[in-house]
Design a protein around this motif. Structure first.
Motif, short mmCIF file in Angstrom:
data_model
loop_
_atom_site.label_atom_id
_atom_site.label_comp_id
_atom_site.label_asym_id
_atom_site.label_seq_id
_atom_site.Cartn_x
_atom_site.Cartn_y
_atom_site.Cartn_z
N GLU A 198 8.92 -6.49 5.05
CA GLU A 198 7.87 -6.55 6.05
C GLU A 198 6.67 -5.72 5.57
OE1 GLU A 198 9.55 -5.24 9.73
OE2 GLU A 198 10.32 -7.26 10.20
N THR A 252 6.18 -10.98 6.91
CA THR A 252 7.25 -11.15 5.93
C THR A 252 6.79 -12.11 4.84
OG1 THR A 252 8.95 -10.78 7.61
CG2 THR A 252 9.64 -11.85 5.57
N PRO A 258 4.01 -6.94 11.64
CA PRO A 258 4.69 -7.03 10.34
C PRO A 258 4.68 -8.47 9.81
CG PRO A 258 5.96 -5.66 11.84
CD PRO A 258 4.85 -6.28 12.66
N ILE A 278 2.91 -4.28 6.71
CA ILE A 278 1.91 -4.03 7.76
C ILE A 278 0.55 -4.08 7.07
CG2 ILE A 278 1.13 -2.51 9.60
CD1 ILE A 278 3.94 -3.58 10.00
#
Length: 372
Positions: free
Chosen positions: A282, A339, A337, A284
């Protein structure tokens, strides 16, 4: 002459940083005027500097001692990069010099200039002056102090800052030197990496860093070599700060950074894979905006009014394709987040001026790694 043990110890704690570092194989072409030919007097003098000297009647003038380790680059007859070797002491440096074939070159930068404590100027311009300077070394004293430095390596980098009170724009602010224990260096500036070497030595009790970077790349818009390849007089300010300057007024502060989150090098951003999701993590995205701003936002126009292009709050949007970035659609939510889809994965960042709506696009790379 007395070398201050405290200065040596402080310097050793600061100046030899052990970080992952690329080789200097990209140093492909050099100016012959900057090299020392195998058959030159200066080359012979360097050999003399690293081997026990015979008795002479030369009058000592000051002292030069190399501080190991550093990297010596060897060039062939056509001044093309051939090889490089780490030298860790006088014996290794001497052995290397003795093995250089006829017609080839090594790179060690001169002249060397110093302002001594009494206000006089000391400059090494030629073989004889260097020979006298080397003969003047109080070798046992310096060797004893330098020996205290062994093992004091740190996994830190040096970030370029401006001296206090200097508010003028400088493109190299926040650039990063990643110096390895062997004296090779990676210099990161606006997302690009430059190879080079960095050699440290004392003239009496004055610390010097000789920086030699390679900017031989047609796409490089900066005159990096001309801006950095000097003999920098260096002052230890505190446990995390060095002040470097050259004659003529150029002056920077180098701040030690040991946390990768405190500095910016490239547009690759790395996260650890999940325990149950190898190759996926993930990200940010908003956490990367500060570095993208430092490395990718437009630089101020030189002839603009003071402050006109400073402190602009650019708008950053992240996109999966360049087409989406161009027309500013389907932007990812940078606070949620994200992916990755592939490893590595490229994203396109649109950097837009809030008033003029002018924009540029930079490409970042999301990289997933296995962490301990």
């Amino acid at each position: 002459m007395k070398i201050k043990g405290f200065l040596f110890l402080c310097f050793c704690l600061l100046a030899f940083n052990s970080c992952n570092n690329e080789d200097v194989d990209d140093l492909l072409k050099a100016d012959v005027t900057d090299l020392i030919a195998e058959d030159s007097e200066l080359f012979g003098l360097l050999e003399r500097a690293t081997t026990p000297g015979d008795e002479t009647d030369l009058k000592p003038i000051t002292c030069i001692r190399f501080i190991y380790s550093f990297t010596v680059v060897i060039y062939d007859e056509n001044t093309q990069f051939e090889t490089s070797q780490i030298v860790s002491n006088d014996a290794e440096f001497s052995a290397l010099l003795g093995s250089v074939p006829e017609g080839k070159y090594v790179s060690v930068s001169f002249p060397i200039t110093s302002q001594l404590e009494d206000g006089s100027t000391f400059q090494v311009n030629n073989q004889e002056e260097l020979k006298e300077a080397i003969d003047a070394c109080v070798q046992e004293e310096q060797d004893g102090i330098a020996g205290q430095c062994e093992g004091l390596l740190q996994t830190c980098v040096w970030e370029v800052q401006l001296p206090e009170g200097n508010t003028a724009f400088d493109t190299y602010e926040n650039a990063v030197f990643n110096v390895d224990a062997d004296g090779t260096v990676d210099f990161y500036h606006r997302g690009a990496r430059y190879d080079g070497t960095w050699t440290v030595y004392f003239i009496e009790d004055e610390l010097h860093i000789n920086i030699n970077l390679d900017d031989d790349r047609p796409e490089d818009p900066y005159n990096t070599e001309a801006d950095w390849n000097f003999d920098w007089k260096t002052v230890i300010v505190d446990a995390e700060t060095m002040d470097i300057q050259i004659d003529g007024g150029k002056n920077y502060v180098l701040k030690q950074r040991c946390d990768a989150a405190e500095y910016c090098t490239t547009f690759s951003f790395v996260e650890c894979e999940g325990l149950d999701t190898p190759d996926f993590a993930e990200f940010i995205l908003e956490n990367y905006i500060e570095c993208i701003d430092i490395m990718g936002s437009p630089e101020p126009i030189e002839d603009s009014a003071p402050g006109m292009d400073d402190d602009i709050d650019y708008i950053f949007t992240f996109h999966l394709s360049e087409d989406d970035a161009e027309i500013n659609v389907n932007a990812l939510d940078a606070a949620i987040p994200y992916t990755n889809i592939t490893n590595p994965e490229e994203l396109y960042v649109r950097i837009e001026h809030p008033d003029t709506q002018e924009y540029l696009i930079v490409v970042i790379s999301l990289v997933v790694v296995t962490c301990p």
